[in-house]
Scaffold this motif. Structure first.
Motif, short mmCIF file in Angstrom:
data_model
loop_
_atom_site.label_atom_id
_atom_site.label_comp_id
_atom_site.label_asym_id
_atom_site.label_seq_id
_atom_site.Cartn_x
_atom_site.Cartn_y
_atom_site.Cartn_z
N LEU A 470 86.03 -14.18 74.05
CA LEU A 470 87.03 -14.89 75.39
C LEU A 470 88.10 -14.67 75.16
CD1 LEU A 470 84.40 -17.76 75.79
CD2 LEU A 470 84.58 -15.73 77.20
N ALA A 471 88.71 -13.69 74.47
CA ALA A 471 90.36 -13.48 74.39
C ALA A 471 90.94 -13.43 75.72
CB ALA A 471 90.61 -12.39 73.47
N ASP A 472 90.26 -12.68 76.77
CA ASP A 472 90.84 -12.69 77.87
C ASP A 472 91.07 -14.16 78.75
OD1 ASP A 472 87.82 -13.05 78.13
OD2 ASP A 472 87.82 -12.20 79.95
N VAL A 473 90.03 -15.01 78.48
CA VAL A 473 90.43 -16.52 79.18
C VAL A 473 91.39 -17.12 78.34
CG1 VAL A 473 89.20 -18.62 79.62
CG2 VAL A 473 87.88 -16.56 79.54
N PHE A 474 91.51 -16.87 76.97
CA PHE A 474 92.73 -17.57 76.26
C PHE A 474 93.88 -17.00 76.80
CE2 PHE A 474 95.61 -17.39 72.75
CZ PHE A 474 95.61 -18.66 72.35
N TYR A 475 94.11 -15.83 76.94
CA TYR A 475 95.33 -15.04 77.05
C TYR A 475 95.86 -15.54 78.52
CZ TYR A 475 95.83 -12.25 72.86
OH TYR A 475 95.77 -11.67 71.63
N ASP A 476 94.88 -15.48 79.47
CA ASP A 476 95.26 -15.66 80.87
C ASP A 476 95.80 -16.98 81.00
OD1 ASP A 476 94.98 -13.02 81.77
OD2 ASP A 476 92.77 -13.26 82.06
N THR A 477 95.04 -17.89 80.13
CA THR A 477 95.40 -19.42 80.25
C THR A 477 96.90 -19.76 80.08
OG1 THR A 477 93.32 -20.02 79.62
CG2 THR A 477 94.88 -21.89 79.56
N PHE A 479 99.56 -17.12 80.38
CA PHE A 479 100.72 -16.15 80.85
C PHE A 479 100.33 -15.49 82.21
CE2 PHE A 479 99.09 -13.65 77.29
CZ PHE A 479 98.70 -12.59 78.14
N ASN A 480 99.14 -15.52 82.78
CA ASN A 480 98.69 -14.96 83.94
C ASN A 480 98.09 -16.00 84.77
OD1 ASN A 480 97.38 -13.68 86.05
ND2 ASN A 480 97.58 -11.63 84.79
N ILE A 481 98.82 -16.51 85.90
CA ILE A 481 98.51 -17.74 86.80
C ILE A 481 97.30 -17.40 87.44
CG2 ILE A 481 100.04 -17.27 88.67
CD1 ILE A 481 99.90 -20.60 86.93
N GLU A 482 97.15 -16.05 88.04
CA GLU A 482 96.26 -15.60 89.12
C GLU A 482 94.91 -15.46 88.28
OE1 GLU A 482 95.25 -11.93 91.34
OE2 GLU A 482 97.30 -12.18 91.48
N LYS A 483 94.97 -15.04 87.11
CA LYS A 483 93.49 -14.87 86.52
C LYS A 483 93.26 -16.04 85.78
CE LYS A 483 94.05 -9.89 85.82
NZ LYS A 483 94.26 -8.96 84.87
N TYR A 484 94.20 -16.87 85.45
CA TYR A 484 93.63 -18.23 84.95
C TYR A 484 92.86 -19.01 86.07
CZ TYR A 484 94.39 -23.12 83.63
OH TYR A 484 94.36 -24.51 83.45
N LEU A 485 93.42 -19.07 87.24
CA LEU A 485 92.95 -19.65 88.45
C LEU A 485 91.54 -19.33 88.71
CD1 LEU A 485 95.94 -20.32 90.66
CD2 LEU A 485 94.56 -22.03 89.24
N GLU A 486 91.23 -17.78 88.49
CA GLU A 486 90.00 -17.19 88.71
C GLU A 486 89.03 -17.74 87.47
OE1 GLU A 486 89.88 -12.71 88.37
OE2 GLU A 486 91.46 -12.98 90.00
N HIS A 487 89.35 -17.66 86.51
CA HIS A 487 88.56 -18.20 85.27
C HIS A 487 88.20 -19.60 85.49
CE1 HIS A 487 89.13 -14.53 82.93
NE2 HIS A 487 90.31 -14.66 82.59
N GLU A 488 89.13 -20.57 85.93
CA GLU A 488 89.05 -21.94 86.21
C GLU A 488 87.90 -22.08 87.05
OE1 GLU A 488 90.75 -25.05 84.88
OE2 GLU A 488 90.34 -23.53 83.46
N GLN A 489 87.65 -21.00 88.16
CA GLN A 489 86.48 -21.30 89.02
C GLN A 489 85.08 -21.11 88.54
OE1 GLN A 489 88.17 -19.13 92.20
NE2 GLN A 489 89.62 -20.49 92.88
N LYS A 490 85.33 -20.22 87.49
CA LYS A 490 83.87 -19.87 87.00
C LYS A 490 83.72 -20.74 85.78
CE LYS A 490 84.51 -14.77 87.24
NZ LYS A 490 84.42 -13.72 86.44
N GLU A 491 82.37 -21.38 85.77
CA GLU A 491 82.20 -22.14 84.45
C GLU A 491 82.20 -21.37 83.31
OE1 GLU A 491 79.95 -25.30 84.46
OE2 GLU A 491 80.91 -25.73 86.07
N GLN A 492 82.58 -22.19 82.24
CA GLN A 492 82.60 -21.47 80.76
C GLN A 492 81.26 -20.92 80.53
OE1 GLN A 492 84.16 -23.39 77.29
NE2 GLN A 492 86.30 -23.44 78.14
N ALA A 493 80.18 -21.73 80.76
CA ALA A 493 79.02 -21.16 80.30
C ALA A 493 78.62 -20.07 80.87
CB ALA A 493 77.86 -22.32 80.78
N SER A 494 79.06 -19.78 82.24
CA SER A 494 78.68 -18.42 82.91
C SER A 494 79.52 -17.32 82.17
CB SER A 494 78.81 -18.35 84.45
OG SER A 494 80.20 -18.52 84.69
N LEU A 495 80.72 -17.74 81.90
CA LEU A 495 81.49 -16.75 81.23
C LEU A 495 80.98 -16.24 80.13
CD1 LEU A 495 85.44 -18.39 81.55
CD2 LEU A 495 84.47 -16.16 82.47
N LEU A 496 80.32 -17.11 79.25
CA LEU A 496 79.88 -16.68 77.93
C LEU A 496 78.58 -15.89 78.18
CD1 LEU A 496 79.93 -19.86 75.77
CD2 LEU A 496 80.27 -17.28 75.02
#
Ligand SMILES: [Ca+2]
Ligand SMILES: [Ca+2]
Length: 582
Positions: A470-477, A479-496
């Motif tokens: 989940l390096a993408d979620v980590f990194y976006d948290t 330095f990338n505000i837009e993708k960070y908010l996108e990830h936030e909307q998804k459940e971590q479980a669903s990400l996995l």
């Protein structure tokens, strides 16, 4: 006292101790006595000989195996850090690196230990130790008896059909086939025989060259490197790929529409070279070795060029659509079109989604080549290729390394809590300004540690990030505000779940490129970004060309293509400063 010096004698003592222990067992002695009888009795001398000298040959064989390995290691001397032995040969490969003491000893000892167990019934290990096969082949594993003469005869037969038995570049397709190579090896074969300089190759020169290659290089990776490398090198640098790629541009049916638009050849070639180095040059050395080439899928892709008429199917390196997306994205940022962008330009990517701190890090030299460009505070198109692929797919090994280099401010190989807070602080400010309540750093940190599960608490390593998926979620948290908010909307479980079910699906990059390409084509069809002389009824191919032609038509200057194949030479000039062995 250095620990190594203490450790080695102790290990040796342990080996001796185990040997004596084994020797003093009554079963061993009985077996040795039995073996001695067999030596003195005629019939099976080889078995007895091997057994009587058991510890000797074991050590000798190991030394013999290590000795040839050292020599080719020297060939690789110019020293790309790390990747010498092929990972396929890992257990033995470790023993081959003469400098690392412990693994050699470890291997020997375990061989001896195994001998203790099996010894009692059947004296097998000594026989095996006699013939530890060679396992390190920097130029490929020699194939059994390849009939060089038959290949040469076929080549001579092919040359006989050419005027004066000389082949021009146009003839090289047939020569490549006579050599048994994939079609698009034709330009490397031509270059390898010096055809670039003279315009054509004589049968004698070619046969002499190919005979030498067959004798010295035993697999495709070694041959490909040999054909294109500078004499005396054992690796490929970026410009070595130019003749090969120029020929692909000139002759691949999937790029036929690009034929007249020679001004785009250099952009396409630059892009593909960057993608090759991005994926293949895992050591980041700027030099692709045989071993790196062998581990990659590059040569399979080269072979596919022959079978696949639609170059866009080859998404790993050659896709024209991918090039198109990257180039158009760059074009949008490079408003003055001098092929360089500064931090303000780059910050506009994706509507300022990336933090200023990270933008600054990209310009710090952590992930770019070439001092000249860096000094002027600008990055080139080639650097942008690396940036965009890393930004849009944060799951690949190179991408994870790319962002790790950027975030590791002190370069100590670990992300400290300080480094994480440094980047997170700006995210908080930006969230504030968007009237979104940011998580306190401590809470965010807990979440991230939970996500990455680092092996050592208090710091996150490259290895941790590669392992966590989940390096993408980590990194976006960070330095990338837009993708960070996108990830936030998804459940971590669903990400996995998403990650787990991924399999051979499209990569994030492939998804991005496909989506963006459609958008760009649609924009073009609507006449949005560049509208000069555009006509609505054009074929997709013409649309592509038009889309490219219009931005280029506005360019203030353009380098004339050189005979060699036009690539942004200044990039290589500046890169060369770093790369040339001093
Ligand atoms: Ca510019
Ligand atoms: Ca650090």
């Amino acid at each position: 006292m250095p620990p190594g010096k203490v450790l080695q004698p102790v290990l040796k003592m342990k080996v001796d101790e185990l040997f004596l222990c084994w020797l003093s067992e009554s079963s061993t002695q009985a077996m040795l006595r039995d073996c001695l009888h067999r030596i003195t009795a005629p019939g099976r001398p080889e078995m007895g000989a091997g057994d009587a000298g058991q510890p000797g040959p074991l050590v000798a064989a190991a030394a013999a195996a290590a000795a040839p390995a050292r020599k080719p290691g020297g060939c690789d001397s110019l020293g790309a850090p790390g990747p010498a032995p092929a990972s396929a040969a890992l257990p033995l490969g470790a023993a081959s690196s003469a400098r690392t003491g412990p693994p050699v000893r470890g291997t020997r000892r375990s061989a001896g230990t195994r001998a203790v167990g099996t010894k009692k019934e059947e004296p097998l290990p000594p026989a095996a130790s006699h013939s530890i096969p060679a396992f390190y082949f920097p130029r490929g594993r020699p194939q059994g008896a390849v009939s060089t003469d038959a290949v040469i005869a076929r080549i001579e037969g092919t040359f006989a059909q050419f005027p004066h038995e000389r082949a021009t570049m146009e003839d090289m397709g047939r020569v490549a086939k006579a050599c048994g190579c994939p079609l698009y090896w034709k330009a490397p074969l031509f270059c390898g025989a010096g055809g670039e300089r003279t315009g054509s190759v004589s049968v004698h020169k070619f046969v002499a060259m190919w005979r030498k290659v067959l004798q010295n290089c035993h697999d495709d990776a070694a041959r490909f490197v040999h054909l294109l490398m500078n004499p005396g090198c054992n690796y490929l640098v970026q410009e070595d790929f130019i003749p090969f790629l120029q020929d692909v541009v000139n002759t691949h049916p999937g790029l036929a529409f690009l034929k007249e638009a020679s001004e785009f050849h250099s952009r396409y070639i630059t892009t593909v070279i960057q993608r090759i180095f991005y994926t293949v040059n895992r050591s980041w050395s700027g030099r692709i070795t045989c071993a790196e080439l062998r581990r990659s899928t590059f040569l399979q892709n080269v072979a596919l060029l022959e079978e696949e008429a639609d170059i866009n199917q080859l998404t790993e390196f050659f896709s024209y659509e991918h090039f198109y997306v990257i180039y158009c994205k760059f074009w949008e940022l490079d408003t003055d079109h001098d092929l360089l962008i500064d931090p303000q330009d780059l910050a506009r990517h994706n509507d300022h989604a990336i933090s200023t701190k990270m933008i600054d890090r990209i310009f710090s030299g952590a992930v770019t080549r070439g001092r000249k460009v860096q000094k002027e505070g600008k990055i080139s198109y080639a650097d942008f290729v690396w940036f965009l692929i890393s930004e849009e797919d944060k799951k690949t090994p190179t991408s994870i390394e790319y962002w790790f280099r950027c975030m590791d401010l002190d370069g100590d190989g670990a992300l400290s809590m300080f480094e994480l807070e440094y980047f997170y602080e700006e995210q908080c400010r930006r969230l504030d300004s968007m009237a979104i309540e940011a998580l306190p750093f401590e809470d965010c940190l807990c979440q991230m540690l939970d996500l990455v599960k680092p092996q050592n608490e208090g710091k996150i390593t490259l290895h941790d990030l590669k392992r966590c998926k989940l390096a993408d979620v980590f990194y976006d948290t960070f330095f990338n505000i837009e993708k960070y908010l996108e990830h936030e909307q998804k459940e971590q479980a669903s990400l996995l779940r998403e990650t787990e079910s991924e399999g051979p699906e499209l990569s994030d990059w492939e998804k991005y490129a496909a989506e963006e390409y459609d958008i760009l084509v649609a924009e073009e069809a609507a006449g949005e970004p560049w509208e000069d002389g555009y006509e609505a009824e054009l074929s997709p191919v013409d649309q592509k060309l038009n889309a490219l032609r219009s931005p280029l038509a506005q360019r203030p200057f353009f380098e004339a293509p050189s005979a060699l194949g036009p690539v942004d030479l200044y990039e290589y000039d500046s890169g060369g400063d770093d790369l040339h062995p001093s």
